[in-house]
Enzyme design. Sequence first.
Site, short mmCIF file in Angstrom:
data_model
loop_
_atom_site.label_atom_id
_atom_site.label_comp_id
_atom_site.label_asym_id
_atom_site.label_seq_id
_atom_site.Cartn_x
_atom_site.Cartn_y
_atom_site.Cartn_z
N PHE A 64 26.02 3.57 25.33
CA PHE A 64 25.00 4.30 25.95
C PHE A 64 23.73 3.32 26.18
CE2 PHE A 64 24.85 3.56 21.15
CZ PHE A 64 23.36 3.14 21.07
N ARG A 92 11.36 10.88 10.22
CA ARG A 92 12.93 11.17 10.52
C ARG A 92 13.23 12.61 10.38
NH1 ARG A 92 15.07 6.91 12.03
NH2 ARG A 92 17.31 7.42 11.65
N THR A 98 19.74 12.55 15.28
CA THR A 98 19.41 11.75 16.53
C THR A 98 20.51 12.51 17.65
OG1 THR A 98 19.38 9.62 15.50
CG2 THR A 98 20.25 9.77 17.74
N ARG A 112 13.75 17.16 18.05
CA ARG A 112 15.11 16.96 18.70
C ARG A 112 15.83 18.42 18.92
NH1 ARG A 112 16.28 11.24 16.04
NH2 ARG A 112 15.27 9.99 17.33
N ASN A 122 16.79 12.37 23.74
CA ASN A 122 16.59 13.39 22.62
C ASN A 122 15.07 13.45 22.15
OD1 ASN A 122 15.93 10.86 21.48
ND2 ASN A 122 17.63 10.99 20.11
N HIS A 125 11.75 8.95 19.53
CA HIS A 125 12.06 7.72 18.49
C HIS A 125 11.05 7.58 17.54
CE1 HIS A 125 13.45 3.63 17.78
NE2 HIS A 125 12.15 3.34 17.47
#
EC number: 2.7.4.6
Length: 182
Positions: A64, A92, A98, A112, A122, A125
């Site tokens: 990726f 998070r 993710t 997300r 997504n 970050h």
Amino acid sequence: MPEGPRLYRRLAIAEPGGRPARREDQAVHQQILSNKFLIVRMRELLWRKEDCQKFYQEHEGRFFYQRLVEFMASGPIRAYILAHKDAIQLWRTVMGPTRVFRARHVAPDSIRGSFGLTDTRNTTHGSDSVVSASREIAAFFPDFSEQRWYEEEEPQLRCGPVRYNPEGGIHFAAGTGGPGPT
């Protein structure tokens, strides 16, 4: 010594997408405020491909990597330095997993889960540790002094009262004009 738990910093990025005022940017910003993060610094920028390659070099060679680099260099991003007593873990949770498919099923109200398109696109970050937060903040805010912030701004923000400046998009200790030089 100021009372209360120390505030920890982390980098958060609202990834590129349709601009100028895309819905995801406002949703990310609102999630930051709703979850009681303090916005220490914020900036919008265009990220050069070379900067993306350097930032994501730990992923070089993975399937990726090239797609991620191309996407992150495709348009403006918004970078934040966030502060909270549990900055890493809370962000998070707010971001969600993710993998977008997983986020939609286990955390549909996460950023997300709500806005992610693919695992590469997504929406956001965030630093995954205190060490990566320091490294990542330096990449986006090279003039930011972690030591100076912990000596001068963090104690004032921790003790309050704190105000949010919607024009500048940051928080500052009441009674000051905002953050000092970085």
